[in-house]
Write an enzyme that holds these catalytic residues in place. Sequence first.
Site, mmCIF file in Angstrom:
data_model
loop_
_atom_site.group_PDB
_atom_site.id
_atom_site.type_symbol
_atom_site.label_atom_id
_atom_site.label_comp_id
_atom_site.label_asym_id
_atom_site.label_seq_id
_atom_site.Cartn_x
_atom_site.Cartn_y
_atom_site.Cartn_z
ATOM 1 N N SER A 143 25.109 3.322 5.175
ATOM 2 C CA SER A 143 23.705 2.870 6.187
ATOM 3 C C SER A 143 23.346 1.792 6.084
ATOM 4 O O SER A 143 23.359 1.361 5.578
ATOM 5 C CB SER A 143 23.128 3.923 5.313
ATOM 6 O OG SER A 143 21.599 4.349 6.160
ATOM 7 N N TYR A 156 16.715 6.949 -1.923
ATOM 8 C CA TYR A 156 17.492 7.213 -0.736
ATOM 9 C C TYR A 156 17.995 5.954 -0.257
ATOM 10 O O TYR A 156 19.770 5.747 -0.537
ATOM 11 C CB TYR A 156 16.837 7.702 1.113
ATOM 12 C CG TYR A 156 18.273 7.795 2.233
ATOM 13 C CD1 TYR A 156 19.071 8.828 1.794
ATOM 14 C CD2 TYR A 156 18.268 7.247 2.536
ATOM 15 C CE1 TYR A 156 20.090 8.788 2.437
ATOM 16 C CE2 TYR A 156 19.620 6.439 3.663
ATOM 17 C CZ TYR A 156 19.843 8.054 3.588
ATOM 18 O OH TYR A 156 21.569 7.946 4.725
HETATM 19 N N1 LIG Z 1 22.219 10.620 10.785
HETATM 20 C C1 LIG Z 1 21.411 8.998 10.215
HETATM 21 O O1 LIG Z 1 20.434 8.855 10.168
HETATM 22 C C2 LIG Z 1 22.229 8.955 9.063
HETATM 23 C C3 LIG Z 1 22.375 7.370 9.196
HETATM 24 C C4 LIG Z 1 23.100 6.628 8.220
HETATM 25 C C5 LIG Z 1 24.078 6.642 7.382
HETATM 26 N N2 LIG Z 1 23.897 8.330 7.440
HETATM 27 C C6 LIG Z 1 24.385 9.201 6.218
HETATM 28 O O2 LIG Z 1 26.059 10.242 7.344
HETATM 29 C C7 LIG Z 1 26.681 10.964 6.647
HETATM 30 C C8 LIG Z 1 26.223 12.357 7.000
HETATM 31 O O3 LIG Z 1 25.022 12.969 7.695
HETATM 32 P P1 LIG Z 1 24.721 13.543 9.678
HETATM 33 O O4 LIG Z 1 23.811 12.171 9.182
HETATM 34 O O5 LIG Z 1 25.940 14.383 9.906
HETATM 35 O O6 LIG Z 1 23.673 14.356 8.404
HETATM 36 P P2 LIG Z 1 23.676 15.998 8.458
HETATM 37 O O7 LIG Z 1 24.180 16.494 9.767
HETATM 38 O O8 LIG Z 1 22.866 17.002 7.807
HETATM 39 O O9 LIG Z 1 25.315 16.024 7.893
HETATM 40 C C9 LIG Z 1 25.607 16.388 6.415
HETATM 41 C C10 LIG Z 1 26.631 16.394 5.796
HETATM 42 O O10 LIG Z 1 26.955 16.498 4.580
HETATM 43 C C11 LIG Z 1 27.570 17.862 3.724
HETATM 44 N N3 LIG Z 1 27.043 18.001 2.452
HETATM 45 C C12 LIG Z 1 25.724 17.631 2.144
HETATM 46 N N4 LIG Z 1 25.035 18.513 0.900
HETATM 47 C C13 LIG Z 1 27.289 18.297 0.269
HETATM 48 C C14 LIG Z 1 26.853 18.811 -0.977
HETATM 49 N N5 LIG Z 1 26.303 19.128 -1.858
HETATM 50 N N6 LIG Z 1 28.496 19.006 -0.642
HETATM 51 C C15 LIG Z 1 29.610 18.926 0.208
HETATM 52 N N7 LIG Z 1 28.465 18.223 1.004
HETATM 53 C C16 LIG Z 1 27.352 18.230 1.250
HETATM 54 C C17 LIG Z 1 26.232 19.139 4.754
HETATM 55 O O11 LIG Z 1 27.386 20.362 4.866
HETATM 56 P P3 LIG Z 1 27.198 21.635 3.774
HETATM 57 O O12 LIG Z 1 25.382 21.575 3.635
HETATM 58 O O13 LIG Z 1 27.609 22.357 4.124
HETATM 59 O O14 LIG Z 1 27.131 21.461 2.585
HETATM 60 C C18 LIG Z 1 26.806 18.146 5.914
HETATM 61 O O15 LIG Z 1 28.010 18.659 6.996
HETATM 62 C C19 LIG Z 1 25.293 10.971 5.324
HETATM 63 O O16 LIG Z 1 26.299 10.090 3.984
HETATM 64 C C20 LIG Z 1 23.995 10.225 5.500
HETATM 65 O O17 LIG Z 1 23.922 10.113 4.222
HETATM 66 C C21 LIG Z 1 23.146 9.054 8.529
#
Ligand SMILES: NC(=O)c1ccc[n+]([C@@H]2O[C@H](COP(=O)([O-])OP(=O)(O)OC[C@H]3O[C@@H](n4cnc5c(N)ncnc54)[C@H](OP(=O)(O)O)[C@@H]3O)[C@@H](O)[C@H]2O)c1
Length: 257
Positions: A143, A156
């Site tokens: 990130s 975070y």
């Molecule tokens: N959105 C942003 O602005 C952003 C920016 C930079 C980086 N990121 C990073 O991108 C990644 C994906 O996030 P996203 O934005 O796509 O959010 P999201 O739509 O909430 O997706 C998060 C995913 O992680 C899974 N997850 C969460 N806790 C878990 C656990 N304990 N075991 C297994 N799976 C788990 C969730 O699945 P389940 O709930 O079904 O387990 C879901 O599939 C994260 O690492 C986040 O930090 C996001």
Amino acid sequence: MSRIRGKLALVTGASSGIGAACAELLARDGADLILWARREDRLRALGDRLAREFDVEVRIASVDVRDRDAVFSEAAATLAGRVPDILVNNAGLGAGLAPIHEGELDDWDRMIDTNVKGLLFVTRAFLPAMVERDAGHIVNIGSIAGSQVYPSGGVYCASKFAVRAITEGTSIDLLGTSIRVSSVSPGLAETEFSLVRFEGDEARAEAVYDGLDPLTGRDIAEAVSFVVNAPPHVNVSELQLLATDQRSVHHIHRRTS
Ligand SMILES: NC(=O)c1ccc[n+]([C@@H]2O[C@H](COP(=O)([O-])OP(=O)(O)OC[C@H]3O[C@@H](n4cnc5c(N)ncnc54)[C@H](OP(=O)(O)O)[C@@H]3O)[C@@H](O)[C@H]2O)c1
């Protein structure tokens, strides 16, 4: 041209957002998939659709990456069949937004256990088999919060700084092998991330993206596709991706209507 047709890609956190988009584009590129997350119903719906649409093999498993035993036993079951060629460590979350002196300890546990320890468990479970074959590619989703800190996001950000250190450390440890280690580090992306961070508060989650044109999961998945399709002698070590409306964690342009 796809270089990953017929390869096997494991995506964690594939039930939503960036992970689901990665699954889709890796399938488009012809890779067979292993999809992990906790919500099995979502994985099943996505996996069935991608298998049909792109004629690839898909295996799903409900795995909480914080659960060390579950990670290692599901990994062993996978490795008894095929060794993944690509591992996308994407599962992660932000939990709450609070200054350190007011932070919820349970939120800290969730972020550190998922974003840092979960990523380490999955890596540790699969990497030895990659080393044995001298083949593989690990892509960690970092990130912008892995290189810049914003107010009330200290824990975070710390978890994502850790992802950057783990990515660099893993890469250095694999010097002399053919295994590539990359990170793809997005800025603001509209997924379920903010809904999760604010425990289902839709108004608060939507306000994060007010007046700007954020990244989508697909934008980031296109970057992951680029990274894994690079020729074998090219390792994209870090790729940062920001919305045009975002230049740093502190510089975000919002249009007023
Ligand atoms: N959105 C942003 O602005 C952003 C920016 C930079 C980086 N990121 C990073 O991108 C990644 C994906 O996030 P996203 O934005 O796509 O959010 P999201 O739509 O909430 O997706 C998060 C995913 O992680 C899974 N997850 C969460 N806790 C878990 C656990 N304990 N075991 C297994 N799976 C788990 C969730 O699945 P389940 O709930 O079904 O387990 C879901 O599939 C994260 O690492 C986040 O930090 C996001």
